[in-house]
Scaffold this active site. Sequence first.
Site, PDB file in Angstrom:
ATOM      1  CG  ASP A  59      -1.856   1.185   1.253  1.00 53.20           C
ATOM      2  OD1 ASP A  59      -1.582   2.188   0.531  1.00 53.20           O
ATOM      3  OD2 ASP A  59      -2.854   1.134   1.971  1.00 53.20           O
ATOM      4  CG  ASN A  85       0.622   3.358 -13.773  1.00 53.28           C
ATOM      5  OD1 ASN A  85       0.120   4.201 -14.524  1.00 53.28           O
ATOM      6  ND2 ASN A  85      -0.050   2.287 -13.357  1.00 53.28           N
ATOM      7  CE  LYS A 118      16.122  10.622   0.686  1.00 53.07           C
ATOM      8  NZ  LYS A 118      15.602  11.297   1.868  1.00 53.07           N
ATOM      9  CE1 TYR A 150      -4.770  12.484 -10.747  1.00 55.36           C
ATOM     10  CE2 TYR A 150      -5.262  14.043 -12.507  1.00 55.36           C
ATOM     11  CZ  TYR A 150      -4.765  12.822 -12.094  1.00 55.36           C
ATOM     12  OH  TYR A 150      -4.241  11.943 -13.018  1.00 55.36           O
ATOM     13  CE  LYS A 154      -1.140  12.025 -11.529  1.00 55.71           C
ATOM     14  NZ  LYS A 154      -0.267  10.846 -11.690  1.00 55.71           N
TER      15      LYS A 154
HETATM   16  N1  LIG Z   1      -7.262   7.583 -16.394  1.00 59.79           N
HETATM   17  C1  LIG Z   1      -6.957   8.827 -16.737  1.00 59.79           C
HETATM   18  O1  LIG Z   1      -7.793   9.573 -17.296  1.00 59.79           O
HETATM   19  C2  LIG Z   1      -5.568   9.360 -16.483  1.00 59.79           C
HETATM   20  C3  LIG Z   1      -5.168  10.519 -17.168  1.00 59.79           C
HETATM   21  C4  LIG Z   1      -3.909  11.041 -16.933  1.00 59.79           C
HETATM   22  C5  LIG Z   1      -3.066  10.416 -16.028  1.00 59.79           C
HETATM   23  N2  LIG Z   1      -3.466   9.289 -15.375  1.00 59.79           N
HETATM   24  C6  LIG Z   1      -2.544   8.685 -14.399  1.00 59.79           C
HETATM   25  O2  LIG Z   1      -2.261   7.355 -14.793  1.00 59.79           O
HETATM   26  C7  LIG Z   1      -1.951   6.576 -13.628  1.00 59.79           C
HETATM   27  C8  LIG Z   1      -2.760   5.283 -13.662  1.00 59.79           C
HETATM   28  O3  LIG Z   1      -4.135   5.613 -13.638  1.00 59.79           O
HETATM   29  P1  LIG Z   1      -5.285   4.633 -14.178  1.00 59.79           P
HETATM   30  O4  LIG Z   1      -6.121   5.422 -15.083  1.00 59.79           O
HETATM   31  O5  LIG Z   1      -4.705   3.355 -14.639  1.00 59.79           O
HETATM   32  O6  LIG Z   1      -6.103   4.430 -12.831  1.00 59.79           O
HETATM   33  P2  LIG Z   1      -6.743   3.121 -12.184  1.00 59.79           P
HETATM   34  O7  LIG Z   1      -7.239   2.204 -13.231  1.00 59.79           O
HETATM   35  O8  LIG Z   1      -7.692   3.617 -11.161  1.00 59.79           O
HETATM   36  O9  LIG Z   1      -5.494   2.455 -11.484  1.00 59.79           O
HETATM   37  C9  LIG Z   1      -4.865   3.084 -10.392  1.00 59.79           C
HETATM   38  C10 LIG Z   1      -3.790   2.166  -9.849  1.00 59.79           C
HETATM   39  O10 LIG Z   1      -3.218   2.819  -8.697  1.00 59.79           O
HETATM   40  C11 LIG Z   1      -3.096   1.853  -7.681  1.00 59.79           C
HETATM   41  N3  LIG Z   1      -3.277   2.389  -6.332  1.00 59.79           N
HETATM   42  C12 LIG Z   1      -4.292   3.173  -5.891  1.00 59.79           C
HETATM   43  N4  LIG Z   1      -4.139   3.380  -4.575  1.00 59.79           N
HETATM   44  C13 LIG Z   1      -3.023   2.704  -4.184  1.00 59.79           C
HETATM   45  C14 LIG Z   1      -2.340   2.526  -2.959  1.00 59.79           C
HETATM   46  N5  LIG Z   1      -2.787   3.099  -1.827  1.00 59.79           N
HETATM   47  N6  LIG Z   1      -1.226   1.761  -2.941  1.00 59.79           N
HETATM   48  C15 LIG Z   1      -0.782   1.166  -4.059  1.00 59.79           C
HETATM   49  N7  LIG Z   1      -1.361   1.302  -5.265  1.00 59.79           N
HETATM   50  C16 LIG Z   1      -2.476   2.055  -5.316  1.00 59.79           C
HETATM   51  C17 LIG Z   1      -4.232   0.871  -7.910  1.00 59.79           C
HETATM   52  O11 LIG Z   1      -3.793  -0.328  -7.311  1.00 59.79           O
HETATM   53  P3  LIG Z   1      -4.767  -1.551  -6.962  1.00 59.79           P
HETATM   54  O12 LIG Z   1      -4.728  -2.388  -8.185  1.00 59.79           O
HETATM   55  O13 LIG Z   1      -4.133  -2.173  -5.792  1.00 59.79           O
HETATM   56  O14 LIG Z   1      -6.132  -0.954  -6.695  1.00 59.79           O
HETATM   57  C18 LIG Z   1      -4.337   0.820  -9.410  1.00 59.79           C
HETATM   58  O15 LIG Z   1      -3.516  -0.203  -9.930  1.00 59.79           O
HETATM   59  C19 LIG Z   1      -2.247   7.470 -12.431  1.00 59.79           C
HETATM   60  O16 LIG Z   1      -1.051   8.012 -11.941  1.00 59.79           O
HETATM   61  C20 LIG Z   1      -3.121   8.566 -13.009  1.00 59.79           C
HETATM   62  O17 LIG Z   1      -3.039   9.760 -12.287  1.00 59.79           O
HETATM   63  C21 LIG Z   1      -4.697   8.749 -15.590  1.00 59.79           C
END
Ligand SMILES: NC(=O)c1ccc[n+]([C@@H]2O[C@H](COP(=O)([O-])OP(=O)(O)OC[C@H]3O[C@@H](n4cnc5c(N)ncnc54)[C@H](OP(=O)(O)O)[C@@H]3O)[C@@H](O)[C@H]2O)c1
Length: 263
Positions: A59, A85, A118, A150, A154
Site C-alpha cells: 500500500d 504509475n 529515493k 489532483y 500532478k
Molecule cells: N485515467 C486517466 O484519465 C488518467 C489521465 C492522466 C493520467 N493518469 C494517471 O495514470 C496513472 C494510472 O491511472 P489509471 O487510469 O490506470 O487508474 P486506475 O485504473 O484507477 O489504477 C490506479 C492504480 O493505482 C493503484 N493504487 C491506488 N491506490 C493505491 C495505494 N494506496 N497503494 C498502491 N497502489 C495504489 C491501484 O492499485 P490496486 O490495483 O491495488 O487498486 C491501481 O492499480 C495514475 O497516476 C493517473 O493519475 C490517468
Amino acid sequence: MTTLTIVLTGACGGIGRALAVAFANAGHNLVLVGRSPDALAALREGLVRPRSHRYLVADLSSAAAITELCTDIADGPPIDVLVNNAGVSSFGLFVETDDALVEHMLQLNVLAPMRLCKGLMPLLLKSQNAALINIGSGFGSIGYAGFTAYCASKFGLRGFTEALQRELANEKIAIHYLAPRAVNTAMNSDKVVAMNAELGNTADEPEVVAAAALAMLRLNKSSNRYLGWPERFFVRLNALFPTVVSGALKKQLGAILRHAKSV
Ligand SMILES: NC(=O)c1ccc[n+]([C@@H]2O[C@H](COP(=O)([O-])OP(=O)(O)OC[C@H]3O[C@@H](n4cnc5c(N)ncnc54)[C@H](OP(=O)(O)O)[C@@H]3O)[C@@H](O)[C@H]2O)c1
C-alpha cells in the site's frame, strides 16, 4: 532491445495492465506492484513468460510499506527501471473535498513516487540502462476546475521530475515524465466521463499510454511527453499565456461545475 527488469506500480489498474502487457511483450521482466495479491497473481499468469515476472504487495500510501517494498526489491535480482504509475484522482468542488482525500492524493501521487525514487535510486544507478518514468497528467500542467487537489499533486510530480532530471543530469539514468490526457480507465467516474463527453474531451485507450512509455525506454536521455492534440498545445499555451487558457476554460466552467456538483 536489451531485456530490462522494470518495477511497475499500479500494475493492476487500467494503464498499469496495458504497461505490463506492452513491457512483457517487448521481452522485459517485471516486478508488478499492487495491493491485491490475487489480482497481481492473475495479471502475472496472463502475461507472456509468467515465470520471468514477480509481484510484490504494497500500500503505497504508507511510508513504512514503501521502505519494506524497497528492501524486498533490493533483496531480489537487479532492476533497471522504475515506473511510478499508481495514482488516485477525485472530481468535485475543492471546498467540498474531504481533507483526508486531499492528503491521500498527495501521499500517493507525489510522496510515494518521491519515496520510491529515493529508495530505489542506488539500485537503479547500478544499471547500465537505468530509467525512471513518472506517469503524470495533462492536469500536471494545466490547472483545471473540479480537479484542484489532483492538479496540485500532478503539478508536484512534474516539478519533482523536472528538478530530478536536472539534479541527475551527470548520472547515467534517463528520467521521463509522461503526461496522458484523459484515458478510458476506472479512474474516471461516471461524472467525469459525462463531463468529458459534453465538453468533447477525447479519451485515449490505455494502450496509447503504454506505447508511449515503451518508446521512452528506447531513448537514452531524459524526456517529457504530453499525449494528445490539442491537449499538448494547451500545455505549451498555458505555460506562455495562462490568461488565454483561463479565458477558454471559463467558457467550460458552467458545465464543469454542473457535473462537479452533482455528487
Ligand atoms: N485515467 C486517466 O484519465 C488518467 C489521465 C492522466 C493520467 N493518469 C494517471 O495514470 C496513472 C494510472 O491511472 P489509471 O487510469 O490506470 O487508474 P486506475 O485504473 O484507477 O489504477 C490506479 C492504480 O493505482 C493503484 N493504487 C491506488 N491506490 C493505491 C495505494 N494506496 N497503494 C498502491 N497502489 C495504489 C491501484 O492499485 P490496486 O490495483 O491495488 O487498486 C491501481 O492499480 C495514475 O497516476 C493517473 O493519475 C490517468
